[in-house]
Structure formats: C-alpha cells, structure tokens
Design an enzyme around this catalytic site. Structure first.
Site, PDB file in Angstrom:
ATOM      1  N   TYR A 245      11.353   2.306  -0.619  1.00  0.00           N
ATOM      2  CA  TYR A 245      10.605   2.131  -1.863  1.00  0.00           C
ATOM      3  C   TYR A 245      11.529   1.878  -3.058  1.00  0.00           C
ATOM      4  O   TYR A 245      11.141   1.168  -3.991  1.00  0.00           O
ATOM      5  CB  TYR A 245       9.669   3.325  -2.100  1.00  0.00           C
ATOM      6  CG  TYR A 245       8.472   3.250  -1.188  1.00  0.00           C
ATOM      7  CD1 TYR A 245       7.490   2.283  -1.390  1.00  0.00           C
ATOM      8  CD2 TYR A 245       8.336   4.088  -0.086  1.00  0.00           C
ATOM      9  CE1 TYR A 245       6.406   2.168  -0.541  1.00  0.00           C
ATOM     10  CE2 TYR A 245       7.253   3.982   0.772  1.00  0.00           C
ATOM     11  CZ  TYR A 245       6.289   3.017   0.537  1.00  0.00           C
ATOM     12  OH  TYR A 245       5.219   2.895   1.383  1.00  0.00           O
TER      13      TYR A 245
ATOM     14  N   GLN B 141      -5.007  -2.650  -4.673  1.00  0.00           N
ATOM     15  CA  GLN B 141      -4.345  -1.905  -3.598  1.00  0.00           C
ATOM     16  C   GLN B 141      -2.834  -2.032  -3.757  1.00  0.00           C
ATOM     17  O   GLN B 141      -2.079  -1.391  -3.028  1.00  0.00           O
ATOM     18  CB  GLN B 141      -4.742  -2.479  -2.232  1.00  0.00           C
ATOM     19  CG  GLN B 141      -6.222  -2.399  -1.937  1.00  0.00           C
ATOM     20  CD  GLN B 141      -6.566  -3.232  -0.701  1.00  0.00           C
ATOM     21  OE1 GLN B 141      -6.457  -2.751   0.426  1.00  0.00           O
ATOM     22  NE2 GLN B 141      -6.978  -4.459  -0.897  1.00  0.00           N
ATOM     23  N   ASN B 142      -2.414  -2.887  -4.679  1.00  0.00           N
ATOM     24  CA  ASN B 142      -0.981  -3.170  -4.808  1.00  0.00           C
ATOM     25  C   ASN B 142      -0.272  -2.069  -5.572  1.00  0.00           C
ATOM     26  O   ASN B 142      -0.802  -1.511  -6.533  1.00  0.00           O
ATOM     27  CB  ASN B 142      -0.777  -4.506  -5.518  1.00  0.00           C
ATOM     28  CG  ASN B 142      -1.370  -5.661  -4.731  1.00  0.00           C
ATOM     29  OD1 ASN B 142      -1.644  -5.502  -3.538  1.00  0.00           O
ATOM     30  ND2 ASN B 142      -1.568  -6.781  -5.378  1.00  0.00           N
TER      31      ASN B 142
ATOM     32  N   HIS C  56      -3.815   2.739  -4.451  1.00  0.00           N
ATOM     33  CA  HIS C  56      -2.778   3.140  -3.497  1.00  0.00           C
ATOM     34  C   HIS C  56      -1.497   3.621  -4.180  1.00  0.00           C
ATOM     35  O   HIS C  56      -0.457   3.697  -3.541  1.00  0.00           O
ATOM     36  CB  HIS C  56      -2.450   1.973  -2.549  1.00  0.00           C
ATOM     37  CG  HIS C  56      -3.534   1.698  -1.548  1.00  0.00           C
ATOM     38  ND1 HIS C  56      -3.593   0.557  -0.781  1.00  0.00           N
ATOM     39  CD2 HIS C  56      -4.611   2.437  -1.182  1.00  0.00           C
ATOM     40  CE1 HIS C  56      -4.657   0.597   0.005  1.00  0.00           C
ATOM     41  NE2 HIS C  56      -5.295   1.724  -0.220  1.00  0.00           N
TER      42      HIS C  56
ATOM     43  N   CYS D 156       5.321  20.421  -8.292  1.00  0.00           N
ATOM     44  CA  CYS D 156       4.276  20.740  -9.283  1.00  0.00           C
ATOM     45  C   CYS D 156       3.076  19.809  -9.188  1.00  0.00           C
ATOM     46  O   CYS D 156       2.063  20.033  -9.852  1.00  0.00           O
ATOM     47  CB  CYS D 156       4.857  20.708 -10.703  1.00  0.00           C
ATOM     48  SG  CYS D 156       5.249  19.049 -11.311  1.00  0.00           S
TER      49      CYS D 156
ATOM     50  N   CYS E 199      12.258  16.248 -11.414  1.00  0.00           N
ATOM     51  CA  CYS E 199      10.897  15.945 -11.862  1.00  0.00           C
ATOM     52  C   CYS E 199      10.845  15.989 -13.385  1.00  0.00           C
ATOM     53  O   CYS E 199      11.313  16.946 -14.004  1.00  0.00           O
ATOM     54  CB  CYS E 199       9.923  16.963 -11.271  1.00  0.00           C
ATOM     55  SG  CYS E 199       8.278  16.868 -11.994  1.00  0.00           S
TER      56      CYS E 199
ATOM     57  N   ASN F   3      -9.297 -15.996  -0.902  1.00  0.00           N
ATOM     58  CA  ASN F   3      -8.174 -15.652  -0.018  1.00  0.00           C
ATOM     59  C   ASN F   3      -7.575 -16.924   0.557  1.00  0.00           C
ATOM     60  O   ASN F   3      -8.240 -17.948   0.653  1.00  0.00           O
ATOM     61  CB  ASN F   3      -8.663 -14.742   1.114  1.00  0.00           C
ATOM     62  CG  ASN F   3      -7.572 -13.843   1.662  1.00  0.00           C
ATOM     63  OD1 ASN F   3      -6.913 -13.133   0.896  1.00  0.00           O
ATOM     64  ND2 ASN F   3      -7.355 -13.863   2.960  1.00  0.00           N
ATOM     65  N   LEU F   4      -6.319 -16.840   0.938  1.00  0.00           N
ATOM     66  CA  LEU F   4      -5.633 -18.010   1.483  1.00  0.00           C
ATOM     67  C   LEU F   4      -6.298 -18.511   2.757  1.00  0.00           C
ATOM     68  O   LEU F   4      -6.346 -19.706   3.011  1.00  0.00           O
ATOM     69  CB  LEU F   4      -4.169 -17.650   1.754  1.00  0.00           C
ATOM     70  CG  LEU F   4      -3.218 -18.795   2.066  1.00  0.00           C
ATOM     71  CD1 LEU F   4      -3.155 -19.787   0.909  1.00  0.00           C
ATOM     72  CD2 LEU F   4      -1.824 -18.254   2.363  1.00  0.00           C
TER      73      LEU F   4
ATOM     74  N   ALA G 138      -4.200 -17.979  -4.471  1.00  0.00           N
ATOM     75  CA  ALA G 138      -4.770 -17.217  -5.590  1.00  0.00           C
ATOM     76  C   ALA G 138      -4.449 -17.874  -6.931  1.00  0.00           C
ATOM     77  O   ALA G 138      -5.277 -17.855  -7.846  1.00  0.00           O
ATOM     78  CB  ALA G 138      -4.248 -15.780  -5.557  1.00  0.00           C
TER      79      ALA G 138
HETATM   80  P1  OAD Z   1      -2.225  -7.839   3.714  1.00  0.00           P
HETATM   81  O1  OAD Z   1      -0.816  -8.275   3.874  1.00  0.00           O
HETATM   82  O2  OAD Z   1      -2.861  -7.103   4.836  1.00  0.00           O
HETATM   83  O3  OAD Z   1      -3.140  -9.114   3.409  1.00  0.00           O
HETATM   84  C1  OAD Z   1      -2.779 -10.084   2.458  1.00  0.00           C
HETATM   85  C2  OAD Z   1      -3.842 -11.159   2.438  1.00  0.00           C
HETATM   86  O4  OAD Z   1      -3.507 -12.082   1.405  1.00  0.00           O
HETATM   87  C3  OAD Z   1      -3.946 -11.977   3.736  1.00  0.00           C
HETATM   88  O5  OAD Z   1      -5.319 -12.102   4.122  1.00  0.00           O
HETATM   89  C4  OAD Z   1      -3.360 -13.341   3.360  1.00  0.00           C
HETATM   90  O6  OAD Z   1      -4.002 -14.412   4.034  1.00  0.00           O
HETATM   91  C5  OAD Z   1      -3.668 -13.404   1.881  1.00  0.00           C
HETATM   92  N1  OAD Z   1      -2.741 -14.253   1.105  1.00  0.00           N
HETATM   93  C6  OAD Z   1      -1.433 -14.520   1.343  1.00  0.00           C
HETATM   94  N2  OAD Z   1      -0.928 -15.321   0.404  1.00  0.00           N
HETATM   95  C7  OAD Z   1      -1.945 -15.598  -0.452  1.00  0.00           C
HETATM   96  C8  OAD Z   1      -2.070 -16.392  -1.647  1.00  0.00           C
HETATM   97  N3  OAD Z   1      -1.041 -17.064  -2.141  1.00  0.00           N
HETATM   98  N4  OAD Z   1      -3.276 -16.445  -2.254  1.00  0.00           N
HETATM   99  C9  OAD Z   1      -4.339 -15.750  -1.757  1.00  0.00           C
HETATM  100  N5  OAD Z   1      -4.281 -15.002  -0.650  1.00  0.00           N
HETATM  101  C10 OAD Z   1      -3.104 -14.912  -0.013  1.00  0.00           C
HETATM  102  O7  OAD Z   1      -2.297  -7.006   2.348  1.00  0.00           O
HETATM  103  P2  OAD Z   1      -3.430  -6.004   1.824  1.00  0.00           P
HETATM  104  O8  OAD Z   1      -4.779  -6.453   2.274  1.00  0.00           O
HETATM  105  O9  OAD Z   1      -3.210  -5.838   0.377  1.00  0.00           O
HETATM  106  O10 OAD Z   1      -1.296   0.054   1.628  1.00  0.00           O
HETATM  107  O11 OAD Z   1      -3.042  -4.663   2.569  1.00  0.00           O
HETATM  108  C11 OAD Z   1      -3.791  -3.509   2.314  1.00  0.00           C
HETATM  109  C12 OAD Z   1      -2.919  -2.283   2.331  1.00  0.00           C
HETATM  110  O12 OAD Z   1      -2.195  -2.238   3.566  1.00  0.00           O
HETATM  111  C13 OAD Z   1      -1.833  -2.252   1.296  1.00  0.00           C
HETATM  112  O13 OAD Z   1      -2.280  -1.824   0.027  1.00  0.00           O
HETATM  113  C14 OAD Z   1      -0.844  -1.282   1.873  1.00  0.00           C
HETATM  114  C15 OAD Z   1      -0.927  -1.591   3.343  1.00  0.00           C
HETATM  115  O14 OAD Z   1      -0.955  -0.488   4.155  1.00  0.00           O
HETATM  116  C16 OAD Z   1      -0.444   0.923   1.047  1.00  0.00           C
HETATM  117  O15 OAD Z   1       0.676   0.626   0.644  1.00  0.00           O
HETATM  118  C17 OAD Z   1      -0.940   2.294   0.938  1.00  0.00           C
END
Ligand code: OAD
Length: 235
Positions: free
Chosen positions: A57, A92-93, A110, A121, A137, A203-204, A221
């Site tokens: 991280y 979620q980012n 998230h 704490c 902390c 979505n892509l 996007a």
């Molecule tokens: P993913 O990596 O699972 O999905 C990303 C999505 O974005 C895919 O469906 C791609 O096709 C799409 N994508 C890629 N490039 C793109 C673009 N230029 N424009 C539009 N869409 C595009 O990511 P998340 O769905 O965010 O959790 O994953 C969900 C969670 O899984 C995250 O928040 C993370 C992980 O576990 C934690 O960190 C707690």
C-alpha cells in the site's frame, strides 16, 4: 434517461482511474497478478506479514503522486458542482482522484490510501507518508499500530447505511468502470432497481452484472462519462 430525474447515485470502480494510469484489479496487468489477494488484502495477511502488506500500500500511495484525474473524474466533479438534486458518488476506489478533480458529494466505501487507521484507538487520520517507516498514530500517539485505512476482504465496507438510504431515494443509478465481482457494491444495481431507479452501466466491456442494467454503454470512461454528464445536465 427517465423523465424526472432528481436523485442520482453513481458507483465507480477501478475502471474510472485506468486511463489515469492506475491498474485495475482484474484486468491484464491487474494488481493481483504476482500477488494473491489473500496474501495482501486480508486482516490475516496483515497479522502474518505486516511489512509486505504495508509496502504494497505504501507503493500504491506513492503512485498517486504520479497520476492525475482524467476527463471522467472531471466530468463527475462538474456534475457534482451543477446538479441541483441529490447526488452521491460512491467509489470503491482507494485513490484520491475524485476529490482531486473537485468532487464533494463523495464517499469511499473501501477506504482511502491517503488515510491511516490506528489499530489501537480506532482513529482515522489523513496520511501521506510510508507506513513501513512505523509512524505514530496522529490521534493517540501510539506507534506500531498504524495500518492502511482500507477495507480488507472480510471487513465491513464504510457507510453502508448512508449508501442504502441514497439508493432507496435514487431515480437513477449509474455504475462506472466496475467489474461487478465484489459485494456488496455488485448488488447495488439490484437494490436501486428494487427501489424504482433507472439503471445505467458505463464500462469498457460487458461486466458480470451487465444483465442487471436497463442500459449498458461500452467504451472508455474518459469518453462515456463526459457525454453522459452533458446529457444529464441538459435534462
Ligand atoms: P475491477 O478491476 O474488478 O474491474 C474494473 C472494470 O473496469 C472492468 O470491468 C474493466 O472492463 C473496466 N475498465 C477498464 N478500463 C476501463 C476504462 N478505461 N473505462 C471504463 N471501464 C474500464 O475493479 P473493481 O470493480 O473496482 O476492493 O473492483 C472492486 C473491488 O475489488 C475493489 O474496490 C477492490 C477489489 O477487491 C478493495 O480494495 C477493498
């Protein structure tokens, strides 16, 4: 678009930040490649191999300094500034690109890379450094217990009550750049539909949840989001 949209909930995922240069989780070159999820993003991994998790991280936090918001983040910030009805951007980012673009009505379900959580704490505080350096902390002054303020697998996402309340009032639910693989976020489209909202996916490529949406538009996007925001603001 439904005739009388007033309340909008937007859900974003890693795809909205891909064109800024941040890897998605499940695509080619995705973050999990070379690292098994269970080696990094669980409370057990933190207990077993704390330096590995902190370093992972720390590197992602440092990478934020090398990227900037793209046209999709900027378009959502424009929507936030101009939309007279209710709006909640649920991301979620863990990056900070929405807020750097200027979004205010934003919630990080998230957690956030730029935040630290104290295991002692329970306090959360802005954090921009390296956790491998063993910071104290900012709230209680204790050392050794500062961890990323990130929701690991098996932990509860933040502010679920607020998200569900917004979904219950939404006329329009828009999902941007998320694979629909991780719950509870993946279930928000069904919840929004249940409460009567129109649902739109940007979505892509088709996602695991595409079939749940009234409409799915496929493309980058940086193109789809500004076009959709223009459409909504025109009314
Ligand atoms: P993913 O990596 O699972 O999905 C990303 C999505 O974005 C895919 O469906 C791609 O096709 C799409 N994508 C890629 N490039 C793109 C673009 N230029 N424009 C539009 N869409 C595009 O990511 P998340 O769905 O965010 O959790 O994953 C969900 C969670 O899984 C995250 O928040 C993370 C992980 O576990 C934690 O960190 C707690």
């Amino acid at each position: 678009m439904p005739a009388a949209v007033r309340n909008i909930v937007v859900l974003t995922g890693a795809g909205i930040s891909a064109e800024s240069g941040l890897d998605t989780f499940r695509g080619p070159g995705g973050l999990w490649e070379g690292h098994r999820v269970e080696d990094i993003c669980t409370p057990e991994a933190l207990a077993r191999n704390r330096p590995l998790v902190l370093d992972f991280y720390d590197q992602r936090r440092a990478a934020l300094g090398r990227v900037k918001p793209n046209a999709a983040h900027e378009a959502l910030a424009r929507l936030d500034a101009k939309w007279a009805g209710d709006l909640l951007i649920v991301t979620q980012n863990v990056d900070d690109l929405h807020e750097r673009a200027g979004a205010k009505r934003l919630l990080h379900m998230h957690g956030e890379l730029m935040s630290a959580l104290c295991e002692g704490c329970g306090g959360r505080a802005a954090f921009g450094g390296a956790m491998l350096d063993g910071p104290e902390c900012a709230m209680c002054g204790e050392g050794g217990g500062v961890r990323p303020d990130i929701v690991f697998f098996g932990e509860m996402p933040y502010e679920m009550d607020r998200i569900e309340a917004a979904l219950a009032e939404a006329d329009l639910f828009v999902s941007i750049g998320t694979s629909g693989a991780v719950y509870p976020a993946a279930g928000y489209v069904q919840m929004a539909r249940h409460f009567g909202a129109e649902t739109l996916e940007l979505n892509l490529e088709p996602s695991a949840g595409s079939y749940n949406f009234d409409e799915s538009r496929m493309g980058p996007a940086s193109v789809l989001v500004p076009a959709w925001v223009d459409e909504v603001l025109r009314g």
